[in-house]
Design an enzyme around this catalytic site. Structure first.
Site, short mmCIF file in Angstrom:
data_model
loop_
_atom_site.label_atom_id
_atom_site.label_comp_id
_atom_site.label_asym_id
_atom_site.label_seq_id
_atom_site.Cartn_x
_atom_site.Cartn_y
_atom_site.Cartn_z
N ASP A 29 43.47 38.81 42.47
CA ASP A 29 42.80 39.90 41.75
C ASP A 29 43.01 39.67 40.25
OD1 ASP A 29 42.06 43.16 42.56
OD2 ASP A 29 42.40 42.60 40.46
N ILE A 30 41.96 39.80 39.49
CA ILE A 30 42.01 39.50 38.06
C ILE A 30 42.83 40.54 37.28
CG2 ILE A 30 39.93 40.71 37.22
CD1 ILE A 30 40.74 37.04 36.55
N GLU A 88 34.84 49.90 43.54
CA GLU A 88 34.37 49.22 42.33
C GLU A 88 33.40 48.08 42.64
OE1 GLU A 88 37.66 47.89 39.76
OE2 GLU A 88 36.35 46.28 39.04
N HIS A 93 36.30 43.91 50.77
CA HIS A 93 37.50 43.12 50.45
C HIS A 93 38.75 43.87 50.86
CE1 HIS A 93 36.26 45.46 46.91
NE2 HIS A 93 37.55 45.62 46.66
N HIS A 95 42.75 44.22 49.91
CA HIS A 95 43.80 43.94 48.93
C HIS A 95 45.09 43.63 49.68
CE1 HIS A 95 41.80 45.87 45.30
NE2 HIS A 95 41.15 46.51 46.26
P1 5GP Z 1 37.91 48.10 44.55
O1 5GP Z 1 36.44 47.79 44.74
O2 5GP Z 1 38.72 47.76 45.77
O3 5GP Z 1 38.14 49.53 44.11
O4 5GP Z 1 38.46 47.21 43.36
C1 5GP Z 1 37.94 45.93 43.09
C2 5GP Z 1 39.04 44.99 42.68
O5 5GP Z 1 38.43 43.77 42.32
C3 5GP Z 1 39.87 45.45 41.48
O6 5GP Z 1 41.24 45.40 41.82
C4 5GP Z 1 39.50 44.46 40.38
O7 5GP Z 1 40.58 44.14 39.53
C5 5GP Z 1 39.02 43.25 41.15
N1 5GP Z 1 37.98 42.50 40.45
C6 5GP Z 1 36.84 43.00 39.90
N2 5GP Z 1 36.10 42.00 39.36
C7 5GP Z 1 36.78 40.85 39.58
C8 5GP Z 1 36.52 39.48 39.25
O8 5GP Z 1 35.51 39.12 38.65
N3 5GP Z 1 37.45 38.57 39.64
C9 5GP Z 1 38.57 38.93 40.33
N4 5GP Z 1 39.43 37.95 40.67
N5 5GP Z 1 38.86 40.20 40.65
C10 5GP Z 1 37.97 41.16 40.28
#
Ligand code: 5GP
Length: 136
Positions: A29-30, A88, A93, A95
């Site tokens: 995760d970035i 987001e 995905h 975690h």
């Molecule tokens: P969620 O959709 O589970 O709420 O969060 C999305 C996750 O993806 C976040 O923890 C965010 O930091 C990660 N994320 C978003 N865009 C990118 C990206 O371009 N590259 C990576 N490696 N992680 C990402």
């Protein structure tokens, strides 16, 4: 238009890859909540994880288990925590987060800022432990 995660799988956007097979991809995760915060995705782009077929969902979870085994060997932790949010990025995905305490699963807290060198080092150490068929 392909999701940002599909573009990562395609190599159009760089990522710190930790594992891959024909149907799945795992990368750092970035914006990690803890060192070794990994995202595990199906290559087929589906927004909501529970919209995966039963077979796809089961395979994703088994692949995530194998990544978690590698993660636990690479990053000292009490256990690897697992969470699904998906608010987001509209590409399913999981975690995986190495936990020292409950607070490591708090997505509201400040994210870590790690250097590219440290991210590469973490990804490499997890990748080196990854086996497709670890403990049964
Ligand atoms: P969620 O959709 O589970 O709420 O969060 C999305 C996750 O993806 C976040 O923890 C965010 O930091 C990660 N994320 C978003 N865009 C990118 C990206 O371009 N590259 C990576 N490696 N992680 C990402």
């Amino acid at each position: 238009m392909a999701s940002i995660f599909s573009r990562i799988v395609a190599g159009e956007i760089p990522s710190y890859k930790v594992a891959e097979d024909d149907r799945h991809y795992a990368f750092l995760d970035i914006n990690p909540v803890a060192e070794g915060h990994v995202l595990v995705i199906p290559k087929r782009e589906v927004d909501y994880i529970f919209d995966l077929t039963d077979d796809e969902y089961a395979a994703l979870q088994v692949f995530a288990k194998h990544v978690a085994e590698a993660l636990r060997q690479a990053i000292p932790c009490r256990k690897v925590g697992m969470a699904v949010l998906g608010l987001e990025v509209p590409h399913a995905h999981i975690h995986l987060i190495p936990m020292q305490s409950e607070g490591d699963m708090d997505f509201r807290r400040d994210k870590l800022t790690l250097s590219p060198e440290r991210m590469a080092e973490i990804a490499q150490s997890i990748a080196s432990k990854f086996r497709k068929t670890p403990l049964q």
